[in-house]
Design a protein around this motif. Structure first.
Motif, PDB file in Angstrom:
ATOM      1  N   ALA A  92      50.873 -97.190  -0.335  1.00  0.00           N
ATOM      2  CA  ALA A  92      51.265 -97.772  -1.627  1.00  0.00           C
ATOM      3  C   ALA A  92      51.273 -96.714  -2.717  1.00  0.00           C
ATOM      4  O   ALA A  92      52.189 -96.664  -3.553  1.00  0.00           O
ATOM      5  CB  ALA A  92      50.310 -98.906  -1.994  1.00  0.00           C
ATOM      6  N   LEU A  93      50.254 -95.854  -2.720  1.00  0.00           N
ATOM      7  CA  LEU A  93      50.175 -94.808  -3.738  1.00  0.00           C
ATOM      8  C   LEU A  93      51.391 -93.897  -3.684  1.00  0.00           C
ATOM      9  O   LEU A  93      52.028 -93.613  -4.712  1.00  0.00           O
ATOM     10  CB  LEU A  93      48.900 -93.981  -3.521  1.00  0.00           C
ATOM     11  CG  LEU A  93      48.766 -92.742  -4.403  1.00  0.00           C
ATOM     12  CD1 LEU A  93      48.509 -93.136  -5.844  1.00  0.00           C
ATOM     13  CD2 LEU A  93      47.668 -91.824  -3.882  1.00  0.00           C
ATOM     14  N   ARG A 135      53.820 -97.650  -5.788  1.00  0.00           N
ATOM     15  CA  ARG A 135      53.492 -99.052  -6.051  1.00  0.00           C
ATOM     16  C   ARG A 135      52.220 -99.222  -6.878  1.00  0.00           C
ATOM     17  O   ARG A 135      51.917-100.328  -7.327  1.00  0.00           O
ATOM     18  CB  ARG A 135      53.380 -99.825  -4.735  1.00  0.00           C
ATOM     19  CG  ARG A 135      54.733-100.085  -4.097  1.00  0.00           C
ATOM     20  CD  ARG A 135      54.635-101.002  -2.907  1.00  0.00           C
ATOM     21  NE  ARG A 135      54.201-100.290  -1.707  1.00  0.00           N
ATOM     22  CZ  ARG A 135      53.235-100.705  -0.910  1.00  0.00           C
ATOM     23  NH1 ARG A 135      52.546-101.807  -1.190  1.00  0.00           N
ATOM     24  NH2 ARG A 135      52.931-100.017   0.171  1.00  0.00           N
ATOM     25  N   ILE A 136      51.440 -98.152  -7.064  1.00  0.00           N
ATOM     26  CA  ILE A 136      50.225 -98.231  -7.866  1.00  0.00           C
ATOM     27  C   ILE A 136      50.449 -97.607  -9.234  1.00  0.00           C
ATOM     28  O   ILE A 136      50.180 -98.229 -10.269  1.00  0.00           O
ATOM     29  CB  ILE A 136      49.041 -97.555  -7.138  1.00  0.00           C
ATOM     30  CG1 ILE A 136      48.761 -98.265  -5.805  1.00  0.00           C
ATOM     31  CG2 ILE A 136      47.790 -97.558  -8.020  1.00  0.00           C
ATOM     32  CD1 ILE A 136      47.686 -97.617  -4.969  1.00  0.00           C
ATOM     33  N   ILE A 137      50.923 -96.387  -9.258  1.00  0.00           N
ATOM     34  CA  ILE A 137      51.288 -95.719 -10.505  1.00  0.00           C
ATOM     35  C   ILE A 137      52.628 -95.021 -10.300  1.00  0.00           C
ATOM     36  O   ILE A 137      53.064 -94.788  -9.170  1.00  0.00           O
ATOM     37  CB  ILE A 137      50.220 -94.692 -10.961  1.00  0.00           C
ATOM     38  CG1 ILE A 137      49.921 -93.681  -9.844  1.00  0.00           C
ATOM     39  CG2 ILE A 137      48.956 -95.398 -11.430  1.00  0.00           C
ATOM     40  CD1 ILE A 137      48.977 -92.560 -10.258  1.00  0.00           C
ATOM     41  N   ASP A 138      53.258 -94.672 -11.402  1.00  0.00           N
ATOM     42  CA  ASP A 138      54.556 -94.002 -11.368  1.00  0.00           C
ATOM     43  C   ASP A 138      54.453 -92.675 -10.616  1.00  0.00           C
ATOM     44  O   ASP A 138      53.428 -91.989 -10.681  1.00  0.00           O
ATOM     45  CB  ASP A 138      55.005 -93.757 -12.809  1.00  0.00           C
ATOM     46  CG  ASP A 138      56.390 -93.161 -12.877  1.00  0.00           C
ATOM     47  OD1 ASP A 138      56.497 -91.907 -12.918  1.00  0.00           O
ATOM     48  OD2 ASP A 138      57.364 -93.929 -12.895  1.00  0.00           O
ATOM     49  N   PRO A 139      55.510 -92.289  -9.890  1.00  0.00           N
ATOM     50  CA  PRO A 139      55.473 -91.027  -9.138  1.00  0.00           C
ATOM     51  C   PRO A 139      55.098 -89.810  -9.975  1.00  0.00           C
ATOM     52  O   PRO A 139      54.452 -88.890  -9.470  1.00  0.00           O
ATOM     53  CB  PRO A 139      56.893 -90.915  -8.580  1.00  0.00           C
ATOM     54  CG  PRO A 139      57.335 -92.336  -8.410  1.00  0.00           C
ATOM     55  CD  PRO A 139      56.720 -93.086  -9.560  1.00  0.00           C
ATOM     56  N   LEU A 183      44.022-102.273  -6.286  1.00  0.00           N
ATOM     57  CA  LEU A 183      43.854-102.991  -5.021  1.00  0.00           C
ATOM     58  C   LEU A 183      44.970-103.993  -4.765  1.00  0.00           C
ATOM     59  O   LEU A 183      45.538-104.039  -3.668  1.00  0.00           O
ATOM     60  CB  LEU A 183      42.494-103.685  -4.988  1.00  0.00           C
ATOM     61  CG  LEU A 183      41.273-102.796  -5.244  1.00  0.00           C
ATOM     62  CD1 LEU A 183      39.989-103.623  -5.136  1.00  0.00           C
ATOM     63  CD2 LEU A 183      41.235-101.610  -4.284  1.00  0.00           C
ATOM     64  N   GLU A 184      45.292-104.803  -5.759  1.00  0.00           N
ATOM     65  CA  GLU A 184      46.332-105.814  -5.571  1.00  0.00           C
ATOM     66  C   GLU A 184      47.712-105.207  -5.346  1.00  0.00           C
ATOM     67  O   GLU A 184      48.414-105.608  -4.400  1.00  0.00           O
ATOM     68  CB  GLU A 184      46.353-106.775  -6.761  1.00  0.00           C
ATOM     69  CG  GLU A 184      47.259-107.977  -6.557  1.00  0.00           C
ATOM     70  CD  GLU A 184      47.116-109.002  -7.662  1.00  0.00           C
ATOM     71  OE1 GLU A 184      47.526-110.166  -7.429  1.00  0.00           O
ATOM     72  OE2 GLU A 184      46.603-108.666  -8.749  1.00  0.00           O
ATOM     73  N   PRO A 185      48.145-104.217  -6.140  1.00  0.00           N
ATOM     74  CA  PRO A 185      49.455-103.610  -5.863  1.00  0.00           C
ATOM     75  C   PRO A 185      49.537-102.961  -4.485  1.00  0.00           C
ATOM     76  O   PRO A 185      50.620-102.882  -3.901  1.00  0.00           O
ATOM     77  CB  PRO A 185      49.600-102.559  -6.967  1.00  0.00           C
ATOM     78  CG  PRO A 185      48.705-103.008  -8.064  1.00  0.00           C
ATOM     79  CD  PRO A 185      47.560-103.689  -7.390  1.00  0.00           C
ATOM     80  N   ALA A 186      48.389-102.504  -3.967  1.00  0.00           N
ATOM     81  CA  ALA A 186      48.376-101.856  -2.659  1.00  0.00           C
ATOM     82  C   ALA A 186      48.219-102.839  -1.507  1.00  0.00           C
ATOM     83  O   ALA A 186      48.271-102.443  -0.346  1.00  0.00           O
ATOM     84  CB  ALA A 186      47.247-100.830  -2.601  1.00  0.00           C
TER      85      ALA A 186
END
Length: 328
Positions: free
Chosen positions: A235-236, A240-244, A177-180
């Motif tokens: 973000a996903l 920005r949430i996890i690596d591509p 939630l925060e990274p997004a």
């Protein structure tokens, strides 16, 4: 885009269409609180029900990215002596992909809206689910087939807490939630909903407060808004949430047809190019469909048990067919 307005007859909630930084259209109908007469608005926060599983999967994948667990890690390695009927060969990946075969405390192949076996106020933390999850034998051997499993995602939440050393809701907040930038999203208590949150209503007009856990876990209970869900998708898909590389695992079509022609990855439904969050429970329906090539999101959030998936699908189809562009 008046010619693209969705069918809102007998609907209660919000339907939103966004592309990039632009709102293509948003419609809010019905009441967020029927007693107080408070209307739903585009900013109203709604329960996501099983849409929460998407956040659970990403939290799990973030631990994989950190090297704390692996897809191949046996659940037993983390569970220890808890939930002894889960076979030793069930892995994290089996749980993510609904191929674990474990017995489900809420088996949707039997009854998707079955009452819980304990008073809902007892389910106020992820560890509190352990007695509810226990006592169900394996349905089939791990990896044999797809079978949607609510309990499997609560097991993932238990594993996340033990790997991360923090309450599950805090882990989801920090890692998803925060990274997004999803500042309006979280896991509120059902008996203490924050202002701006829709109350869920069952078909008989009663609220869902006695039908759902007072605090959700890995399989349900998160709340969000249409705007936050669009932020989530962007973000996903921008890493920005996890690596591509992990995003590719998340959206990999592990099961080609998991029902109604939809594929399933690791916590997300797939329909051609679209990636989809889906949830439904007592007084809650949530669908967020994203088309990555055009950065278009269509979201339907309802605080009553109203058909939503088809509405969202048809609006996305109309946007694609007309090649709608944002107004300047």
């Amino acid at each position: 885009m008046s010619d693209l307005e969705p069918d809102l007859e007998d609907f209660s909630g919000v339907v939103s269409a966004r592309r990039g930084d632009h709102v293509l259209g948003e419609w809010a109908v019905g009441l967020a609180d029927r007693t107080a007469g408070v209307p739903n608005t585009p900013a109203t926060r709604f329960g996501l029900a099983s849409g929460t599983k998407t956040f659970t999967a990403l939290t799990t994948l973030s631990f994989i990215g950190d090297g704390l667990i692996r897809l191949e890690t046996p659940a037993r390695e983390i569970l220890g002596e808890d939930l002894p009927l889960i076979s030793d060969d069930v892995t994290i990946d089996h749980l993510l992909t609904h191929t674990s075969g474990i017995g489900d405390y809420l088996d949707e192949e039997v009854d998707a809206l079955a009452p819980l076996s304990v008073p809902v106020q007892q389910l106020d933390s992820t560890p509190a689910y352990l007695p509810v999850l226990d006592g169900f034998p394996m349905k089939f051997s791990a990896g044999e087939r797809f079978s949607y499993c609510n309990g499997g995602y609560v097991v993932l939440a238990i594993i996340a807490e033990r790997a991360g050393g923090a309450p599950f809701a805090d882990l989801v907040h920090a890692r998803v939630l925060e990274p997004a930038g999803m500042s309006a999203s979280g896991f509120p208590r059902s008996d203490l909903l924050p202002p701006g949150t829709a109350t869920g209503y069952k078909d008989d007009g009663r609220t869902n407060v006695f039908a759902l856990p007072v605090v959700g876990s890995g399989d349900g209970g998160a709340h969000s808004t249409a705007a936050d869900l669009h932020r989530f998708w962007r973000a996903l898909l921008t890493g920005r949430i996890i690596d591509p590389a992990l995003v590719a695992l998340f959206t990999e079509r592990v099961t080609a047809d998991a029902g109604d022609g939809l594929g399933y990855g690791r916590g997300v439904w797939l329909d051609d190019e679209d990636v989809i969050i889906v949830g439904g429970d007592h007084g809650v329906v949530a669908v967020s469909r994203h088309h990555p090539p055009s950065s278009t999101t269509v979201t339907g959030l309802a605080n009553a048990e109203k058909p939503t998936f088809g509405r969202v699908r048809e609006l996305m189809r109309a946007i694609k067919a007309k090649d709608v562009v944002p107004a300047e």
